[in-house]
Design an enzyme around this catalytic site. Sequence first.
Site, PDB file in Angstrom:
ATOM      1  N   ARG A  81     -15.174  -5.105   0.606  1.00  0.00           N
ATOM      2  CA  ARG A  81     -14.344  -4.880   1.807  1.00  0.00           C
ATOM      3  C   ARG A  81     -13.581  -3.553   1.656  1.00  0.00           C
ATOM      4  NH1 ARG A  81      -8.560  -4.023   2.396  1.00  0.00           N
ATOM      5  NH2 ARG A  81      -7.908  -4.842   4.401  1.00  0.00           N
ATOM      6  N   VAL A  82     -13.637  -2.757   2.701  1.00  0.00           N
ATOM      7  CA  VAL A  82     -12.879  -1.506   2.722  1.00  0.00           C
ATOM      8  C   VAL A  82     -11.854  -1.609   3.843  1.00  0.00           C
ATOM      9  CG1 VAL A  82     -13.004   0.984   3.102  1.00  0.00           C
ATOM     10  CG2 VAL A  82     -14.804  -0.160   1.795  1.00  0.00           C
ATOM     11  N   THR A 107       0.888  -1.177   0.000  1.00  0.00           N
ATOM     12  CA  THR A 107       0.000   0.000   0.000  1.00  0.00           C
ATOM     13  C   THR A 107       0.914   1.211   0.000  1.00  0.00           C
ATOM     14  OG1 THR A 107      -1.870  -0.970   1.227  1.00  0.00           O
ATOM     15  CG2 THR A 107      -1.642   1.414   1.384  1.00  0.00           C
TER      16      THR A 107
HETATM   17  N1  GLY Z   1      -3.607  -1.429   4.224  1.00  0.00           N
HETATM   18  C1  GLY Z   1      -4.369  -1.682   3.092  1.00  0.00           C
HETATM   19  C2  GLY Z   1      -5.475  -2.614   3.280  1.00  0.00           C
HETATM   20  O1  GLY Z   1      -5.465  -3.449   4.176  1.00  0.00           O
HETATM   21  O2  GLY Z   1      -6.409  -2.536   2.516  1.00  0.00           O
END
Ligand code: GLY
Length: 284
Positions: free
Chosen positions: A177-178, A149
């Site tokens: 999913r967020v 990320t």
């Molecule tokens: N850190 C990014 C996620 O888990 O979506």
Amino acid sequence: MAAMGTWSFSQPAVEKMRSMILDGQNATDVVERAAADVENDVETGRHIVGRGGFPNSRGIVECDAAIMEGVPGRFGAVAALRGVGQPCRVARRVMDRSPHSLLVGEGAEAFAQEQGFTIETNDSMLSSHTLTAYQEFLENGQHASGHDTIGLIALDLSGNITVGVSTSGAPFKAPGRVGDSPLPGSGLYADHTVGAAAGDGDKIMCYCPSFHVVQLMRQGSSPQEACTSVLTDIRKRIGKEKCFQIGLIALNMKGEVGAASSVEFPYTFWNQGMDSVEKRVISY
Ligand code: GLY
């Protein structure tokens, strides 16, 4: 002046940020454009960002992204957005042009289209690497390991600070999913009187660590003290052995940086006192 990014693969982005900042460009443009290059690069998709990112359990790439300026109230985000290779650009449009702060799924896609973004096919969002990984997931239920990320922070010549985060999220996640990335206080936070922070790690959303880091800097902690203290606090609360993956970076208005992590965590940074971008690694 300063720039900072999460993980080793942020190095080219931080180099671009450095040159844009030295060129006198605004922190928000700097973050948006540097993030866009990473998001749109199919090769960095394997780091769980944008085009070439891992799809969800139904084979669809859904991205989360957010941008926040240090100026109060300046925040925009998208989540579970399909078909856009540069989701942080859409997040910026949400911040600049929408009465809302966070748009998800079909609503985010419709907004992106209204704003002139082309909604691409899912095939153009996948790479051969992530397609192979998805086939393996379907055949063996095998989850690709990976975190990454991208989180980027820029402090420009005029003293504006902006943070942006972008991800395609956990590989083979449930549709819709967020994660933590587009959530203010969790994936990112900025305050122009103090500094900014970015975080990475799905479970961090329960602890608002980016907000916490900025609050500690407000109370006088250095970025390094603030990051270390937030990680220590989370570990104390849940137990060191049970600590999930968390990576934090922070930058204050003097251009000082800090980072902390529960895993090996490289980050890259530059400030006005340095000739070039450097990489440091937090060893767990
Ligand atoms: N850190 C990014 C996620 O888990 O979506």
